[in-house]
Motif scaffolding. Structure first.
Motif, PDB file in Angstrom:
ATOM      1  N   LEU A  33       0.753  -1.236  -0.087  1.00 28.20           N
ATOM      2  CA  LEU A  33      -0.019   0.011  -0.021  1.00 28.20           C
ATOM      3  C   LEU A  33       0.951   1.233  -0.124  1.00 28.20           C
ATOM      4  O   LEU A  33       2.111   1.314   0.701  1.00 28.20           O
ATOM      5  N   TYR A  34       0.467   2.237  -0.534  1.00 26.67           N
ATOM      6  CA  TYR A  34       1.434   3.554  -0.885  1.00 26.67           C
ATOM      7  C   TYR A  34       0.557   4.771  -1.048  1.00 26.67           C
ATOM      8  O   TYR A  34      -0.639   4.743  -1.570  1.00 26.67           O
ATOM      9  N   ASN A  35       1.054   5.833  -0.648  1.00 25.19           N
ATOM     10  CA  ASN A  35       0.375   7.278  -0.870  1.00 25.19           C
ATOM     11  C   ASN A  35       1.030   7.606  -2.379  1.00 25.19           C
ATOM     12  O   ASN A  35       1.976   7.850  -2.567  1.00 25.19           O
ATOM     13  N   PRO A  36       0.138   7.567  -3.355  1.00 28.34           N
ATOM     14  CA  PRO A  36       0.587   8.063  -4.697  1.00 28.34           C
ATOM     15  C   PRO A  36       1.006   9.705  -4.573  1.00 28.34           C
ATOM     16  O   PRO A  36       1.565   9.933  -5.752  1.00 28.34           O
ATOM     17  N   HIS A  37       0.323  10.507  -3.609  1.00 27.36           N
ATOM     18  CA  HIS A  37       0.751  11.642  -3.732  1.00 27.36           C
ATOM     19  C   HIS A  37       1.381  11.861  -2.348  1.00 27.36           C
ATOM     20  O   HIS A  37       0.844  12.794  -1.531  1.00 27.36           O
ATOM     21  N   ALA A  38       2.851  11.756  -2.357  1.00 25.76           N
ATOM     22  CA  ALA A  38       3.727  11.819  -1.103  1.00 25.76           C
ATOM     23  C   ALA A  38       3.931  13.343  -0.991  1.00 25.76           C
ATOM     24  O   ALA A  38       4.033  14.181  -1.931  1.00 25.76           O
ATOM     25  N   ASP A  39       4.043  13.771   0.155  1.00 32.74           N
ATOM     26  CA  ASP A  39       4.378  15.301   0.749  1.00 32.74           C
ATOM     27  C   ASP A  39       5.949  15.424   0.177  1.00 32.74           C
ATOM     28  O   ASP A  39       6.644  14.627   0.399  1.00 32.74           O
ATOM     29  N   LYS A  40       6.230  16.566  -0.102  1.00 38.37           N
ATOM     30  CA  LYS A  40       7.338  17.245  -0.615  1.00 38.37           C
ATOM     31  C   LYS A  40       8.341  16.765   0.434  1.00 38.37           C
ATOM     32  O   LYS A  40       9.612  16.793   0.173  1.00 38.37           O
ATOM     33  N   ALA A  41       8.143  16.945   1.731  1.00 36.55           N
ATOM     34  CA  ALA A  41       8.805  16.685   2.887  1.00 36.55           C
ATOM     35  C   ALA A  41       9.563  15.363   3.058  1.00 36.55           C
ATOM     36  O   ALA A  41      10.687  15.229   3.619  1.00 36.55           O
TER      37      ALA A  41
END
Length: 86
Positions: A33-41
């Protein structure tokens, strides 16, 4: 930043989940499972995770809004040795 994982290529080695646990997690032994829109940080962790993937299943794309930031980091040498595209 936008992430795409080729789940047909992913073999569940979980290196990404180890290196960027806020973005990638394993469900069971093989389901990623992954977040396709990861944060720039989280950029540095995500790039390390993509580089560490043994089957190179992770593609990291820069958002158009981040293009100027990426260009300035190339000019200053930040992130040297890491590729943002796999």
């Amino acid at each position: 930043m936008r992430l795409v994982v080729d789940l047909n290529r992913c073999q569940g080695y979980a290196q990404c989940a180890f290196l960027a646990p806020d973005v990638f997690t394993m469900r069971g032994d093989e389901a990623l499972l992954y977040n396709p829109h990861a944060d720039k940080a989280q950029r540095e962790q995500v790039l390390r995770a993509a580089t560490a993937c043994p089957v190179q299943a992770i593609l990291v794309e820069d958002d158009p809004d981040d293009a100027s930031e990426a260009a300035s980091s190339r000019l200053t040498g930040a992130g040297e040795g890491l590729s943002s595209v796999r």
